[in-house]
Scaffold this motif. Structure first.
Motif, mmCIF file in Angstrom:
data_model
loop_
_atom_site.group_PDB
_atom_site.id
_atom_site.type_symbol
_atom_site.label_atom_id
_atom_site.label_comp_id
_atom_site.label_asym_id
_atom_site.label_seq_id
_atom_site.Cartn_x
_atom_site.Cartn_y
_atom_site.Cartn_z
ATOM 1 N N SER A 1 0.603 3.960 -3.008
ATOM 2 C CA SER A 1 0.379 5.320 -2.863
ATOM 3 C C SER A 1 1.630 6.279 -3.530
ATOM 4 O O SER A 1 1.496 7.155 -4.066
ATOM 5 C CB SER A 1 0.473 5.503 -1.191
ATOM 6 O OG SER A 1 -0.548 4.886 -0.768
ATOM 7 N N LYS B 1 1.316 6.363 -7.128
ATOM 8 C CA LYS B 1 -0.002 7.444 -7.501
ATOM 9 C C LYS B 1 0.630 8.620 -7.460
ATOM 10 O O LYS B 1 0.488 9.575 -8.247
ATOM 11 C CB LYS B 1 -1.051 6.922 -6.590
ATOM 12 C CG LYS B 1 -1.934 5.725 -6.966
ATOM 13 C CD LYS B 1 -3.155 5.531 -5.999
ATOM 14 C CE LYS B 1 -3.948 4.239 -6.148
ATOM 15 N NZ LYS B 1 -5.110 4.157 -5.318
ATOM 16 N N LYS B 2 1.231 8.993 -6.561
ATOM 17 C CA LYS B 2 1.967 10.411 -6.253
ATOM 18 C C LYS B 2 2.997 10.751 -7.451
ATOM 19 O O LYS B 2 2.868 11.809 -8.004
ATOM 20 C CB LYS B 2 2.677 10.518 -5.101
ATOM 21 C CG LYS B 2 1.718 10.719 -3.899
ATOM 22 C CD LYS B 2 2.487 10.669 -2.492
ATOM 23 C CE LYS B 2 1.412 10.753 -1.370
ATOM 24 N NZ LYS B 2 2.277 10.862 -0.249
ATOM 25 N N SER C 1 0.748 -1.091 -0.168
ATOM 26 C CA SER C 1 -0.053 0.239 0.053
ATOM 27 C C SER C 1 0.794 1.308 -0.079
ATOM 28 O O SER C 1 0.493 2.171 -0.568
ATOM 29 C CB SER C 1 -1.057 0.026 1.238
ATOM 30 O OG SER C 1 -0.347 0.145 2.557
#
Length: 72
Positions: free
Chosen positions: A63, A66-67, A59
């Motif tokens: 994250s 995605k950033k 996870s």
């Protein structure tokens, strides 16, 4: 043919000895079984811990990815 009392007592003693040996062996097997079950449970707990940390890392990486894709 006649069987003597001494022969019967000797046979009975032999059988009692065999029974005692088998009962001792059974107890050893049961102890081994209990120990194996405990080891299986411990390994299961370790696997759950690994899965927990794998999920945390995944996870965190998702994250981060995605950033990075939003910035690009």
């Amino acid at each position: 043919m006649s069987i003597k009392l001494e022969e019967l007592n000797t046979e009975k003693e032999r059988l009692e000895g065999d029974r005692k040996t088998l009962l001792e062996r059974l107890q050893e097997y049961q102890q081994g079984l209990t120990q194996t079950q405990q080891q299986i449970q411990a390994i299961g707990g370790a696997i759950q811990t690994c899965n927990f940390f794998i999920g945390k890392v995944q996870s965190s990486q998702e994250s981060k990815n995605k950033k990075e894709s939003v910035v690009s």
